[in-house]
Design a protein around this motif. Structure first.
Motif, PDB file in Angstrom:
ATOM      1  N   ASP A  72     -10.665  -2.802   2.729  1.00  0.00           N
ATOM      2  CA  ASP A  72     -11.084  -1.501   1.755  1.00  0.00           C
ATOM      3  C   ASP A  72     -12.010  -0.782   2.181  1.00  0.00           C
ATOM      4  O   ASP A  72     -12.340   0.223   1.468  1.00  0.00           O
ATOM      5  CB  ASP A  72     -11.274  -2.232   0.522  1.00  0.00           C
ATOM      6  N   SER A  75     -10.215   2.654   2.769  1.00  0.00           N
ATOM      7  CA  SER A  75      -9.276   2.618   2.046  1.00  0.00           C
ATOM      8  C   SER A  75      -8.995   4.183   1.435  1.00  0.00           C
ATOM      9  O   SER A  75      -8.006   4.429   1.012  1.00  0.00           O
ATOM     10  CB  SER A  75      -8.997   1.568   1.066  1.00  0.00           C
ATOM     11  N   ALA A  91      -2.343  -1.935  -4.776  1.00  0.00           N
ATOM     12  CA  ALA A  91      -4.064  -1.628  -4.985  1.00  0.00           C
ATOM     13  C   ALA A  91      -4.159  -1.125  -6.217  1.00  0.00           C
ATOM     14  O   ALA A  91      -3.051  -1.079  -7.184  1.00  0.00           O
ATOM     15  CB  ALA A  91      -4.269  -0.494  -4.034  1.00  0.00           C
TER      16      ALA A  91
END
Length: 130
Positions: A72, A75, A91
């Motif tokens: 992440d 991300s 997510a």
């Protein structure tokens, strides 16, 4: 916040699911600091009970804390926390918490809502493999 333990939810849907020992409060706090955001409450609670969830094929449908951080940091605003073993990643959208759980299709890059929240996601993804 669930009224029952997350482990019970997972094992009720898929008794053969792989569950790890819970992540420590320090590991969760360090992850949040590195990510620069607080984990959604349900995800933080699940990780405190079991640091990741694997389906019967060994797919990490919920990643351990260290992988959430690793995947992440670049991300683009979404908080990825799991996959389906075929390249799609799941997510939360911190900018739109009401959106629930979204999936990013690895072939098209399309982002779409697939579950109302973490419990709904777990029930759907674990039941799909049985």
């Amino acid at each position: 916040m669930l009224a029952v333990p997350w482990r019970d939810v997972v094992l009720a849907v898929l008794p053969s699911a792989g569950l790890a020992a819970g992540a420590s409060p320090a590991a969760i706090a360090a992850a949040q600091e590195r990510l620069g955001q607080v984990l959604p409450e349900d995800l933080g609670e699940l990780l405190a009970e079991t640091d990741g969830v694997r389906d019967e094929d060994g797919v990490d449908v919920v990643w351990p804390v260290h992988r959430i951080v690793r995947d992440d940091l670049e991300s683009g605003g979404l908080l990825f926390f799991g996959g389906n073993g075929e390249g799609d990643r799941f997510a939360f959208d911190p900018g739109d918490p009401a959106r629930g759980v979204v999936v990013r299709d690895h072939k098209t890059g399309e982002l779409r809502t697939v579950a109302d929240g973490l419990a709904d996601y777990l029930i759907r993804i674990l039941a799909a493999g049985t």
